[in-house]
Motif scaffolding. Structure first.
Motif, PDB file in Angstrom:
ATOM      1  N   TYR A  68       0.808  -1.337  -0.030  1.00 27.58           N
ATOM      2  CA  TYR A  68      -0.115  -0.147   0.102  1.00 27.58           C
ATOM      3  C   TYR A  68       0.912   1.203   0.151  1.00 27.58           C
ATOM      4  O   TYR A  68       0.507   2.315  -0.638  1.00 27.58           O
ATOM      5  N   TRP A 159      -8.625  -5.042   2.190  1.00 24.39           N
ATOM      6  CA  TRP A 159      -7.645  -4.197   1.336  1.00 24.39           C
ATOM      7  C   TRP A 159      -7.920  -2.826   1.053  1.00 24.39           C
ATOM      8  O   TRP A 159      -7.184  -1.832   1.132  1.00 24.39           O
ATOM      9  N   THR A 163      -5.799   0.469   2.321  1.00 24.86           N
ATOM     10  CA  THR A 163      -5.506   1.481   1.236  1.00 24.86           C
ATOM     11  C   THR A 163      -5.686   2.837   1.612  1.00 24.86           C
ATOM     12  O   THR A 163      -4.831   3.839   1.776  1.00 24.86           O
ATOM     13  N   THR A 220      -8.437 -12.886   4.116  1.00 20.35           N
ATOM     14  CA  THR A 220      -8.324 -11.879   2.953  1.00 20.35           C
ATOM     15  C   THR A 220      -8.405 -12.657   1.904  1.00 20.35           C
ATOM     16  O   THR A 220      -9.326 -12.108   0.880  1.00 20.35           O
ATOM     17  N   SER A 307      -3.590  -9.895  -1.628  1.00 14.02           N
ATOM     18  CA  SER A 307      -4.936  -9.185  -1.977  1.00 14.02           C
ATOM     19  C   SER A 307      -4.727  -7.870  -1.722  1.00 14.02           C
ATOM     20  O   SER A 307      -5.511  -7.184  -1.052  1.00 14.02           O
ATOM     21  N   SER A 308      -3.818  -7.259  -2.422  1.00 11.72           N
ATOM     22  CA  SER A 308      -3.375  -5.644  -2.156  1.00 11.72           C
ATOM     23  C   SER A 308      -3.770  -5.110  -3.307  1.00 11.72           C
ATOM     24  O   SER A 308      -3.904  -5.662  -4.518  1.00 11.72           O
TER      25      SER A 308
END
Length: 340
Positions: A68, A159, A163, A220, A307-308
């Motif tokens: 992030y 996510w 963020t 996630t 899972s970003s």
């Protein structure tokens, strides 16, 4: 390190922590996180942390959180290792964002407070670290620290939340919000492109140290599957409703894996998966006979588990088509991630 050096290091840490005090966390503040101005106040499970100026030296103690900050143009001075033995604890989809920098890699296990102190951080971020109150208090005496949003479920951080939190900390909230919107649009488009995924039952499973596991719908990777329109049974939710967010399945409960598409974190050539694929209690089930099990392997699973904002495009382009191919029950259209 000699006994004398250890004693000196411990004394240095004690004095530094004592001198820092608790000024970074306050119960109330007139600072606002609106816009991109400082100071900002960041809420988390243990209170409110005030950042007086934009941090330049970011130390990431959360697992998978580096993506992030890299996406928002800040290379952390230190990144906590999770798994995979990647250079600078940074996976392939994020390597270019390092711009040649080589951040310090923090150990996966216990936090080394002396090491973190020596990095002279402006902020310590542990949104996905599952910090305890004691760990937070110690870190917060080194530098302003941001912990997970909730103490009740410290690992269930989306996510989107990661963020936005990174954007708030870096004073780039508008840019972070656009990243969220753009990626949600891409996920929605993928769901529309593969309507066969909508309503299809799924589990996210793994093998480790001789045991097989299914993960909670809150995990996630599970959340990404649900975002794509797949579903998980109420039974899976109940069985995984614990502090670890997973359930150990015995061979007698392989029925839990007999869904429209079972997603395994390992590759087919993993030693434990080989045992699974040699066991008729699994291989005789429709999920395997019809090729509706997807085995990821290290890189694909890394992208899925992170899972970003940086790894999800990989998921959309590579893993989602494999899920769609598996759901149809035609073994000729399944995808093999064993080489990835």
């Amino acid at each position: 390190m000699s006994a004398l050096k250890r004693a000196l290091a411990a004394t240095t840490l004690f004095l530094a922590l004592a001198g820092c005090g608790d000024a970074a966390t306050t119960p109330e503040s007139s600072a606002s996180a609106a816009g991109d101005t400082f100071p900002v106040t960041v809420d988390h499970a243990f209170g409110k942390t005030v950042l007086e100026a934009k941090p330049e030296r970011v130390v990431v103690v959360g697992y998978s959180e580096q993506d992030y900050y890299l996406a928002l143009g800040t290379v952390p001075v230190a990144i906590r290792d999770w798994y995979g033995d990647q250079p600078s604890a940074t996976w392939p989809w994020a390597q270019s964002y390092l711009k040649g920098a080589k951040p310090t890699v923090l150990p996966r296990a216990d936090l080394d407070y002396e090491q973190i102190l020596g990095l002279d951080p402006d902020v310590i971020v542990g949104v996905s670290a599952g910090l305890t109150q004691e760990q937070f208090d110690t870190l917060n005496k080194i530098a302003p620290t941001v912990a997970q949003p909730s103490a009740d479920d410290p690992w269930a951080v989306t996510w989107q939340d990661k963020t936005r939190k990174a954007g708030q900390i870096l004073g780039r909230s508008a840019e972070a919000e656009k990243m969220v919107t753009d990626l949600e649009t891409r996920l929605a488009a993928a769901s529309t492109k593969y309507p066969q995924l909508k309503g299809a039952s799924t589990v996210f499973a793994s093998g480790f140290e001789g045991q097989f596991y299914i993960f909670s719908p809150n995990a996630t990777g599970s959340q990404v599957l649900l975002d794509l329109g797949l579903t998980m049974s109420d039974e899976v939710g109940k069985l995984t409703d614990n502090a670890n967010d997973y359930y150990t399945i015995s061979k007698e409960r392989f029925d839990l894996l007999d869904v429209k598409v079972a997603v395994w974190s390992e590759a087919p050539d993993d030693a434990l998966i080989k045992q699974l694929l040699a066991n008729p209690l699994y291989t005789d089930r429709a999920v395997h006979k019809e090729g509706r099990d997807v085995f990821l392997g290290q890189e694909a699973n890394g992208a899925f588990s992170f899972s970003s904002v940086l790894s999800l495009p990989y998921v959309i382009d590579t893993i989602v088509p494999a899920l769609a191919a598996a759901v149809d029950g035609d073994v000729a259209t399944t995808s093999d991630f064993s080489a990835k």
